[in-house]
Write a protein that holds these residues in place. Structure first.
Motif, PDB file in Angstrom:
ATOM      1  N   PHE A   1     -40.602 -49.634 -69.624  1.00 12.55           N
ATOM      2  CA  PHE A   1     -39.946 -49.548 -68.222  1.00 12.55           C
ATOM      3  C   PHE A   1     -39.945 -48.642 -67.114  1.00 12.55           C
ATOM      4  CE2 PHE A   1     -35.911 -50.114 -65.733  1.00 12.55           C
ATOM      5  CZ  PHE A   1     -36.018 -51.378 -65.420  1.00 12.55           C
ATOM      6  N   GLU A   2     -40.751 -47.223 -67.829  1.00 13.03           N
ATOM      7  CA  GLU A   2     -41.206 -46.409 -67.045  1.00 13.03           C
ATOM      8  C   GLU A   2     -39.857 -45.569 -66.658  1.00 13.03           C
ATOM      9  OE1 GLU A   2     -43.555 -47.517 -63.711  1.00 13.03           O
ATOM     10  OE2 GLU A   2     -45.374 -47.899 -65.081  1.00 13.03           O
ATOM     11  N   TYR A   3     -38.920 -45.730 -67.310  1.00 12.46           N
ATOM     12  CA  TYR A   3     -37.832 -44.643 -67.251  1.00 12.46           C
ATOM     13  C   TYR A   3     -38.455 -43.479 -67.955  1.00 12.46           C
ATOM     14  CZ  TYR A   3     -33.196 -42.165 -67.757  1.00 12.46           C
ATOM     15  OH  TYR A   3     -32.294 -41.422 -67.672  1.00 12.46           O
ATOM     16  N   PHE A   4     -39.083 -43.459 -68.841  1.00 12.94           N
ATOM     17  CA  PHE A   4     -39.741 -42.556 -69.621  1.00 12.94           C
ATOM     18  C   PHE A   4     -40.932 -42.360 -69.279  1.00 12.94           C
ATOM     19  CE2 PHE A   4     -36.921 -41.819 -73.873  1.00 12.94           C
ATOM     20  CZ  PHE A   4     -35.894 -41.427 -73.152  1.00 12.94           C
ATOM     21  N   SER A   5     -41.643 -41.035 -69.295  1.00 10.23           N
ATOM     22  CA  SER A   5     -43.085 -40.968 -68.949  1.00 10.23           C
ATOM     23  C   SER A   5     -43.420 -39.596 -69.524  1.00 10.23           C
ATOM     24  CB  SER A   5     -43.439 -41.059 -67.317  1.00 10.23           C
ATOM     25  OG  SER A   5     -42.813 -39.901 -66.816  1.00 10.23           O
ATOM     26  N   ASP A   6     -44.674 -39.515 -69.811  1.00  9.06           N
ATOM     27  CA  ASP A   6     -45.206 -38.068 -70.357  1.00  9.06           C
ATOM     28  C   ASP A   6     -45.272 -36.903 -69.176  1.00  9.06           C
ATOM     29  OD1 ASP A   6     -45.319 -39.183 -72.712  1.00  9.06           O
ATOM     30  OD2 ASP A   6     -47.482 -39.680 -72.766  1.00  9.06           O
ATOM     31  N   GLY A   7     -45.078 -37.413 -67.891  1.00  7.03           N
ATOM     32  CA  GLY A   7     -45.128 -36.488 -66.837  1.00  7.03           C
ATOM     33  C   GLY A   7     -43.902 -36.155 -66.296  1.00  7.03           C
ATOM     34  N   TYR A   8     -42.818 -36.822 -66.951  1.00 10.92           N
ATOM     35  CA  TYR A   8     -41.398 -36.349 -66.246  1.00 10.92           C
ATOM     36  C   TYR A   8     -40.561 -36.608 -67.423  1.00 10.92           C
ATOM     37  CZ  TYR A   8     -37.672 -36.294 -63.316  1.00 10.92           C
ATOM     38  OH  TYR A   8     -36.083 -36.174 -62.792  1.00 10.92           O
ATOM     39  N   GLU A   9     -39.718 -35.528 -67.756  1.00 12.68           N
ATOM     40  CA  GLU A   9     -38.914 -35.633 -68.808  1.00 12.68           C
ATOM     41  C   GLU A   9     -37.587 -36.094 -68.297  1.00 12.68           C
ATOM     42  OE1 GLU A   9     -38.453 -31.574 -70.043  1.00 12.68           O
ATOM     43  OE2 GLU A   9     -40.850 -31.366 -70.757  1.00 12.68           O
ATOM     44  N   SER A  10     -36.991 -37.340 -69.104  1.00 12.49           N
ATOM     45  CA  SER A  10     -35.751 -37.827 -68.669  1.00 12.49           C
ATOM     46  C   SER A  10     -34.869 -37.752 -70.204  1.00 12.49           C
ATOM     47  CB  SER A  10     -35.938 -39.298 -68.403  1.00 12.49           C
ATOM     48  OG  SER A  10     -36.658 -39.289 -67.230  1.00 12.49           O
ATOM     49  N   ILE A  11     -33.485 -38.071 -70.044  1.00 14.37           N
ATOM     50  CA  ILE A  11     -32.688 -38.286 -71.127  1.00 14.37           C
ATOM     51  C   ILE A  11     -31.960 -39.573 -71.036  1.00 14.37           C
ATOM     52  CG2 ILE A  11     -32.490 -35.661 -71.366  1.00 14.37           C
ATOM     53  CD1 ILE A  11     -30.004 -35.946 -70.015  1.00 14.37           C
ATOM     54  N   ALA A  12     -31.575 -39.884 -72.291  1.00 18.26           N
ATOM     55  CA  ALA A  12     -30.563 -41.062 -72.419  1.00 18.26           C
ATOM     56  C   ALA A  12     -29.879 -40.903 -73.592  1.00 18.26           C
ATOM     57  CB  ALA A  12     -31.516 -42.486 -72.726  1.00 18.26           C
ATOM     58  N   LYS A  13     -28.887 -41.548 -73.772  1.00 17.28           N
ATOM     59  CA  LYS A  13     -27.970 -41.659 -74.924  1.00 17.28           C
ATOM     60  C   LYS A  13     -27.787 -43.382 -75.489  1.00 17.28           C
ATOM     61  CE  LYS A  13     -23.498 -41.057 -74.719  1.00 17.28           C
ATOM     62  NZ  LYS A  13     -22.152 -40.823 -74.312  1.00 17.28           N
ATOM     63  N   VAL A  14     -27.794 -43.360 -76.698  1.00 18.60           N
ATOM     64  CA  VAL A  14     -27.545 -44.789 -77.312  1.00 18.60           C
ATOM     65  C   VAL A  14     -26.644 -44.715 -78.442  1.00 18.60           C
ATOM     66  CG1 VAL A  14     -29.696 -44.456 -78.682  1.00 18.60           C
ATOM     67  CG2 VAL A  14     -28.672 -46.808 -78.278  1.00 18.60           C
ATOM     68  N   GLU A  15     -25.823 -45.440 -78.433  1.00 18.34           N
ATOM     69  CA  GLU A  15     -24.710 -45.424 -79.380  1.00 18.34           C
ATOM     70  C   GLU A  15     -24.444 -46.876 -80.130  1.00 18.34           C
ATOM     71  OE1 GLU A  15     -21.205 -42.545 -78.244  1.00 18.34           O
ATOM     72  OE2 GLU A  15     -21.719 -43.675 -76.666  1.00 18.34           O
ATOM     73  N   THR A  16     -24.415 -47.165 -81.391  1.00 22.67           N
ATOM     74  CA  THR A  16     -24.193 -48.386 -81.754  1.00 22.67           C
ATOM     75  C   THR A  16     -22.547 -48.501 -82.218  1.00 22.67           C
ATOM     76  OG1 THR A  16     -26.484 -47.991 -82.999  1.00 22.67           O
ATOM     77  CG2 THR A  16     -24.978 -49.684 -84.192  1.00 22.67           C
ATOM     78  N   TRP A  17     -22.113 -49.678 -81.782  1.00 25.70           N
ATOM     79  CA  TRP A  17     -20.765 -50.149 -82.389  1.00 25.70           C
ATOM     80  C   TRP A  17     -20.734 -51.465 -82.797  1.00 25.70           C
ATOM     81  CZ3 TRP A  17     -18.198 -45.840 -81.708  1.00 25.70           C
ATOM     82  CH2 TRP A  17     -18.405 -44.828 -80.592  1.00 25.70           C
ATOM     83  N   PRO A  18     -19.516 -51.741 -83.498  1.00 23.19           N
ATOM     84  CA  PRO A  18     -19.639 -53.271 -83.977  1.00 23.19           C
ATOM     85  C   PRO A  18     -19.970 -54.307 -83.024  1.00 23.19           C
ATOM     86  CG  PRO A  18     -17.760 -51.791 -84.711  1.00 23.19           C
ATOM     87  CD  PRO A  18     -18.492 -51.029 -83.873  1.00 23.19           C
TER      88      PRO A  18
END
Length: 243
Positions: free
Chosen positions: A170-187
């Motif tokens: 999706f190009e939210y991540f790329s090797d030329g620009y550092e990004s962060i995200a959080k993923v959580e698993t719930w029922p």
């Protein structure tokens, strides 16, 4: 010989505490003690002020957002003001009173205002440093060429990898620009949090992209996915929008 030293009164110190937090009254009490030739005590107060402020900042960071957002805005300044008033009243007021009776003057309110502003600036600088030193999200993290995904203990590394793959596609991540995200698993499924400036939240193109990303993640993870956009207001409060 008449004492001509100017001192900050109990009222001035209490007002500085209520308006400016813990550092301004610490500065004023330090000044008073130094002018009363209590140099050792003055430095103890200065050190205690910094330690208390750091403790307060780390405590505020540790409080969950849902709890912090329910704290009345004036509660913390009131508590700080009461602590400062009690310390001043029981430990310092009699020295100041005796000095004033001996000929000292009350310090000007303009100096109180100046030291209060200085204390607020120091507090904001300390808050920035403490905040910058903390990870953006709690939990474990995996790093992908500088991009980071934080995840809770219910989330498998395999699922984190799937999320990372989608974010790269999706190009939210790329090797030329550092990004962060959080993923959580719930029922009920997954929640993916993305820090995105609030100004873009209602942009039709961004909203459309978020919906596409949501469907891609749902297809890969085989569960419902809620995407949360996150930003911060000037006062440090977290604001979110769910998709």
């Amino acid at each position: 010989m008449e004492n001509t030293k100017s001192l900050f009164t109990e009222k001035q110190v209490s007002v500085a505490a209520f308006l400016g937090g813990p550092i301004p009254p610490g500065i004023l009490i330090y000044k008073n003690l130094a002018r009363l030739d209590k140099i050792k005590e003055a430095y103890v107060v200065l050190a205690a002020t910094l330690i208390f402020t750091l403790g307060l900042l780390y405590t505020l960071i540790a409080i969950p957002d849902e709890l912090y957002n329910n704290i009345p805005s004036q509660l913390i300044p009131t508590i700080v003001g009461l602590i400062v008033w009690a310390l001043y009243h029981f430990l310092l007021s009699h020295y100041v009173k005796d000095s004033l009776e001996a000929g000292s003057n009350s310090e000007s309110n303009w100096k109180v205002a100046g030291f209060t502003i200085l204390g607020i600036v120091i507090y904001l600088l300390m808050a920035f440093i403490v905040g910058f030193s903390q990870p953006p999200f709690p939990g474990e993290k995996m790093v992908f060429n500088g991009n980071e995904i934080y995840y809770n203990d219910r989330t498998s590394k395999e699922d984190v990898q799937k999320v990372a793959d989608v974010l790269y596609e999706f190009e939210y991540f790329s090797d030329g620009y550092e990004s962060i995200a959080k993923v959580e698993t719930w029922p009920y499924g997954y929640e993916l949090t993305l820090p995105i400036v609030q100004d873009y939240w209602n942009d039709p193109a961004v909203v459309n992209d978020i919906q596409i990303l949501k469907e891609l993640l749902k297809e890969r993870l085989q569960k419902d996915v809620t995407i949360i956009l996150e930003d911060y207001e000037l006062n440090g409060d977290t604001i979110v929008k769910r998709f």
